[in-house]
Design an enzyme around this catalytic site. Structure first.
Site, PDB file in Angstrom:
ATOM      1  N   ASP A  37      37.368  35.381  40.156  1.00 10.14           N
ATOM      2  CA  ASP A  37      38.317  36.066  40.710  1.00 10.14           C
ATOM      3  C   ASP A  37      39.022  36.944  39.621  1.00 10.14           C
ATOM      4  O   ASP A  37      39.401  36.399  38.793  1.00 10.14           O
ATOM      5  CB  ASP A  37      39.383  34.866  41.166  1.00 10.14           C
ATOM      6  CG  ASP A  37      40.532  35.388  41.987  1.00 10.14           C
ATOM      7  OD1 ASP A  37      40.708  36.829  42.175  1.00 10.14           O
ATOM      8  OD2 ASP A  37      41.348  34.898  41.931  1.00 10.14           O
ATOM      9  N   HIS A  38      38.471  38.172  39.918  1.00 12.35           N
ATOM     10  CA  HIS A  38      39.110  39.129  39.055  1.00 12.35           C
ATOM     11  C   HIS A  38      39.722  40.496  39.926  1.00 12.35           C
ATOM     12  O   HIS A  38      39.391  40.610  41.008  1.00 12.35           O
ATOM     13  CB  HIS A  38      37.866  39.936  38.152  1.00 12.35           C
ATOM     14  CG  HIS A  38      37.788  39.210  36.915  1.00 12.35           C
ATOM     15  ND1 HIS A  38      37.855  39.726  35.620  1.00 12.35           N
ATOM     16  CD2 HIS A  38      37.535  37.811  36.561  1.00 12.35           C
ATOM     17  CE1 HIS A  38      37.527  38.957  34.652  1.00 12.35           C
ATOM     18  NE2 HIS A  38      37.515  37.574  35.223  1.00 12.35           N
ATOM     19  N   GLU A 106      44.063  35.931  32.380  1.00 14.87           N
ATOM     20  CA  GLU A 106      43.746  37.118  31.485  1.00 14.87           C
ATOM     21  C   GLU A 106      44.808  38.306  31.779  1.00 14.87           C
ATOM     22  O   GLU A 106      45.021  38.665  32.812  1.00 14.87           O
ATOM     23  CB  GLU A 106      42.489  37.608  31.304  1.00 14.87           C
ATOM     24  CG  GLU A 106      41.403  36.433  30.934  1.00 14.87           C
ATOM     25  CD  GLU A 106      40.987  35.904  32.390  1.00 14.87           C
ATOM     26  OE1 GLU A 106      40.970  36.627  33.341  1.00 14.87           O
ATOM     27  OE2 GLU A 106      40.244  34.826  32.242  1.00 14.87           O
ATOM     28  N   ASN A 109      43.685  41.037  34.202  1.00 11.42           N
ATOM     29  CA  ASN A 109      44.090  41.040  35.646  1.00 11.42           C
ATOM     30  C   ASN A 109      45.400  40.651  36.114  1.00 11.42           C
ATOM     31  O   ASN A 109      45.806  41.394  37.317  1.00 11.42           O
ATOM     32  CB  ASN A 109      43.058  39.916  36.208  1.00 11.42           C
ATOM     33  CG  ASN A 109      41.646  39.982  35.933  1.00 11.42           C
ATOM     34  OD1 ASN A 109      40.779  40.857  36.370  1.00 11.42           O
ATOM     35  ND2 ASN A 109      41.015  38.875  35.232  1.00 11.42           N
ATOM     36  N   GLY A 173      41.126  25.031  24.848  1.00 14.25           N
ATOM     37  CA  GLY A 173      41.638  24.470  23.709  1.00 14.25           C
ATOM     38  C   GLY A 173      42.232  23.040  24.000  1.00 14.25           C
ATOM     39  O   GLY A 173      42.233  22.633  25.040  1.00 14.25           O
TER      40      GLY A 173
END
Length: 318
Positions: A37-38, A106, A109, A173
């Site tokens: 999904d971008h 990110e 986007n 992480g």
């Protein structure tokens, strides 16, 4: 036994091509589908970025495989109340074959509306509130919400599935893995990291599924495959938080100039050696993953699916 899925790349392919690839994946014997999904591709060479929810609607009619966006960011670009409605509709269309994958996103986007891109710890806090809000809306109840990050007034999703939608959370992480264990129904990550899986299990994800994804570049010509993988996906080798904070495809192109073909060849299975491909996927299984999704880089899709159907999936399942 682990499941093996295909990862549809919205960054490289248009909606018609993606649906056709899903059909080929099912015919080749893959078990399930992921779809990215971008809003933007990572670079202009990739060249596509269709609206994922429209493609998922088409997939619901084209294949009988389970489908999951990997992953949607319900924080900034799209409000979690809207994601709840999109997920509910997708779940109804897919008749129990839908999971919602979410992550903290990110800047590439999510910054497009001109809002501030928060630091990672804030994004995790936003994600936790967003998931809670989505779960409440998926019940079909009318809700009002005034939280730290989101406001909803008199919202109700009328078209909801009979069974609740599982929500898997992406993590790379330790802090994110613990958040995923606490708020998610499963973990999504992109490296065969046994330590991360163990951290997720210890933090509350004991019986929850863990899924991972990787990219490969099949070709009868290994050198050509390496060149293709480097041209289209050198950004995969960028270190640290660059993937989360660079704001445009142009910036990724600039940073990717630091990545060599040799680095890509060392990290991405390239060519037509079935043992190399099977070893890369088996690394996830050995690290405790329940499902592994593979994406073919480039245009040689039919050759890839034939190769996996004949040479790779039988090895993995044998």
């Amino acid at each position: 036994m682990a499941r093996f899925g295909y990862f549809l790349s919205c960054e490289e392919h248009g909606p018609v091509e993606l649906v056709e690839q899903a059909r080929m994946a099912e015919q080749a014997g893959f078990d399930c589908l992921w779809i990215s999904d971008h809003y933007h591709p990572w670079n202009d060479q990739q060249g596509q970025s269709p609206f994922v929810w429209s493609v998922i609607g088409a997939l619901s009619r084209a294949v009988s495989l389970p489908v999951e966006p990997a992953v949607t960011c319900p924080l900034v670009r799209t409000h979690p109340a809207v994601i709840a409605q999109a997920a509910a509709t997708s779940a109804v269309q897919l008749g129990g074959r839908f999971r919602l994958g979410v992550g903290s996103g990110e800047a590439l986007n999510e910054h497009i509306l001109g809002t501030v891109w928060p630091e990672a710890s804030v994004r995790l806090d936003m994600l936790e509130e967003a998931v809670q809000l989505i779960r409440r809306l998926l019940t079909g109840d009318q809700i009002s919400h005034r939280g730290r990050h989101y406001v909803v007034e008199n919202a109700r999703v009328y078209t909801v599935p009979e069974e609740t939608v599982p929500i898997d959370v992406s993590a790379f992480g330790p802090q994110a893995a613990e958040t995923a264990a606490r708020i998610g129904d499963g973990l999504i990550t992109m490296a065969p990291d046994a330590g991360l899986v163990e951290r997720f299990r210890r933090a509350g994800g004991e019986s929850k599924p863990v899924a991972g994804g990787l990219k490969v570049c099949w070709s009868a010509d290994r050198c050509e495959a390496v060149r293709t993988a480097h041209r289209l996906w050198a950004n995969e080798q960028l270190p640290g938080e660059l993937a989360q904070i660079l704001p445009s495809p142009r910036h990724f192109e600039q940073a990717s100039q630091l990545i060599t073909e040799e680095q890509v060849a060392a990290s991405v299975p390239c060519g037509d050696n079935p043992d190399e491909h099977a070893k890369a996927l088996s690394a996830f299984v050995d690290a405790g993953f329940d499902a592994v999704y593979v994406s073919q880089i480039g245009k040689e899709q039919q050759g890839f699916f034939d190769f996996y159907h004949t040479n790779v999936l039988p090895r993995l399942r044998g």
